[in-house]
Design an enzyme around this catalytic site. Sequence first.
Site, PDB file in Angstrom:
ATOM      1  N   ASN A  48      61.586 -56.846  36.027  1.00 52.08           N
ATOM      2  CA  ASN A  48      60.456 -57.342  35.243  1.00 52.08           C
ATOM      3  C   ASN A  48      60.789 -58.562  34.379  1.00 52.08           C
ATOM      4  OD1 ASN A  48      62.041 -55.542  33.728  1.00 52.08           O
ATOM      5  ND2 ASN A  48      60.335 -54.949  32.411  1.00 52.08           N
ATOM      6  N   GLY A  82      66.728 -50.401  33.064  1.00 57.16           N
ATOM      7  CA  GLY A  82      65.926 -49.954  34.201  1.00 57.16           C
ATOM      8  C   GLY A  82      65.297 -48.607  33.925  1.00 57.16           C
ATOM      9  N   SER A  83      65.064 -47.864  34.981  1.00 58.28           N
ATOM     10  CA  SER A  83      64.353 -46.595  34.861  1.00 58.28           C
ATOM     11  C   SER A  83      65.244 -45.517  34.267  1.00 58.28           C
ATOM     12  CB  SER A  83      63.854 -46.131  36.231  1.00 58.28           C
ATOM     13  OG  SER A  83      64.921 -45.630  37.021  1.00 58.28           O
ATOM     14  N   GLU A  95      69.206 -49.213  28.425  1.00 53.77           N
ATOM     15  CA  GLU A  95      67.909 -49.632  27.891  1.00 53.77           C
ATOM     16  C   GLU A  95      66.883 -49.200  28.924  1.00 53.77           C
ATOM     17  OE1 GLU A  95      64.637 -50.729  27.303  1.00 53.77           O
ATOM     18  OE2 GLU A  95      65.196 -52.672  28.138  1.00 53.77           O
ATOM     19  N   LEU A  96      66.156 -48.137  28.601  1.00 52.13           N
ATOM     20  CA  LEU A  96      65.337 -47.442  29.588  1.00 52.13           C
ATOM     21  C   LEU A  96      63.852 -47.608  29.277  1.00 52.13           C
ATOM     22  CD1 LEU A  96      67.616 -44.292  29.854  1.00 52.13           C
ATOM     23  CD2 LEU A  96      67.719 -46.398  31.193  1.00 52.13           C
ATOM     24  N   CYS A 128      58.758 -52.305  29.412  1.00 57.15           N
ATOM     25  CA  CYS A 128      59.094 -50.978  28.877  1.00 57.15           C
ATOM     26  C   CYS A 128      58.600 -50.773  27.451  1.00 57.15           C
ATOM     27  CB  CYS A 128      60.596 -50.734  28.959  1.00 57.15           C
ATOM     28  SG  CYS A 128      61.592 -52.036  28.232  1.00 57.15           S
ATOM     29  N   GLU A 176      55.707 -42.918  31.727  1.00 51.02           N
ATOM     30  CA  GLU A 176      55.647 -44.379  31.617  1.00 51.02           C
ATOM     31  C   GLU A 176      54.815 -44.919  32.768  1.00 51.02           C
ATOM     32  OE1 GLU A 176      58.627 -48.125  30.803  1.00 51.02           O
ATOM     33  OE2 GLU A 176      59.332 -46.532  32.134  1.00 51.02           O
TER      34      GLU A 176
END
Length: 472
Positions: free
Chosen positions: A151, A226-227, A246-247, A280, A374
Amino acid sequence: MSKRNLIGGEWRGSDDVMEVRFPYDGSLVDSVSMASAADMDAAMAAAVDGFEVTRKLPSHRRSEILSNMAGLLRARFDEVVEAMILEGGKNRKTAIGETTRALETLKISAEEARRIGGEVFSIDWTAAGENRQGFTRRQPVGAVLGITPFNYPINLACHKIGPAIAAGNPIIIKPAEKTPLSTIILAEIVLEAGFPPAAFSMLNAWGPDSELMVTDPRVAMISFTGSGAVGWMLKSKAGQKKVTLELGGNAGVIVHKDADLEDAAAQAAAGAFANAGQNCISVQRLLIQRDVFEDFADLFVEQVGALKVGDPRDPDVDIGPMISLRDAERAEAWVNEAQGAGASLLVGGGRDGTLFPPTVMTETAPNMRVNCEEVFAPVVTISAYDSWDEAVALINDGPYGLQAGVFTSDIKRVMDAWDRVEVGGLHINAVSTFRVDHMPYGGVKASGYGREGIKYAIEDMTELRLMTLNLR
């Protein structure tokens, strides 16, 4: 010829080739070679050699390299923008904004490279420490594996490369499979800027294949964006490595009755639908005090209605396609599921291929997936609350805790929110989407582990080393 992987200063191709297609119409943009196990092994071996060089680089040289990178990125600004539009369907406004931020990230990294210091402190707090002096310094941790998402492929890569170089570490970057082209340009920039070739590799690789590097002891640290499912899985396999994650999130924003409703509605519309909601910290849940719910909803829907959906190459478009048809279909399924369970649409719905219009839902329940998971799409829910305590409980209700926003003019509520809202970052009279690149950024609960923001990432990419001096 397909784009190649950069391994310790050498560009290498492979027989495994992946096509990169424009999400808006599916047309072929380019193709890239995918790294093999041998390529990954070579990259890690190069990083070990490169560390012997980077750990000895003086701070002025590390800063100079990062400044060179910023200059080279500025020179290729338009090329990077075009690459992000075509590989990820990012609208032009957002692509320009991201590249501008990446420049700032590199400039901040260049400054922070000169600020990595230590501490002199007293040891004689107890009798055993008399006639001793204590010192600390930060040492580079070693090879960093940076895994980036689709993204924001350029700025989030710079958030890993910048602090790694500033700290004196070698780094291997693995971009998302869907958006490799802009990162290839960034890899060329790293080489041209003068970073030791052995210390940098860029590998296009399938996600499962990359686990080879996650478990290899030559990698000292993993920085993953990411996820949640993938991030926590990688952490479980990383062993003794340092890991920062960093989710995701399902960010909430509280608008209390004493807020500036017009400002809140305008910010929320921008924050919910930027980058087609694929963010996110995108505003996903709007919690509005019941006394002003109708007024706010009218203002918000008016703002949303002004957003233009379409071809991301058009400079007037606000919302381009989602990254893939599969992701757009998932968003559509979640919206339909919520409607089937009693939710109502105020605006939006109606997917057109990979284009999903800005969608606002009301009369939702906390357990609907559009609220509790999410959504990562241009979908936002809007709900009324009665009491302040109810709003805080609602915003904390869920597994995530990345960022949140609160609109109020009451300083007591501000301080109470800072105390009780379970997030890594709270923004007052601003939406959850706010971020500048030097602030500490990251989440709690399922949203992650560790912090980005150059100074804070450098702390994670170094080890604190103590020395005591016996003066007797």
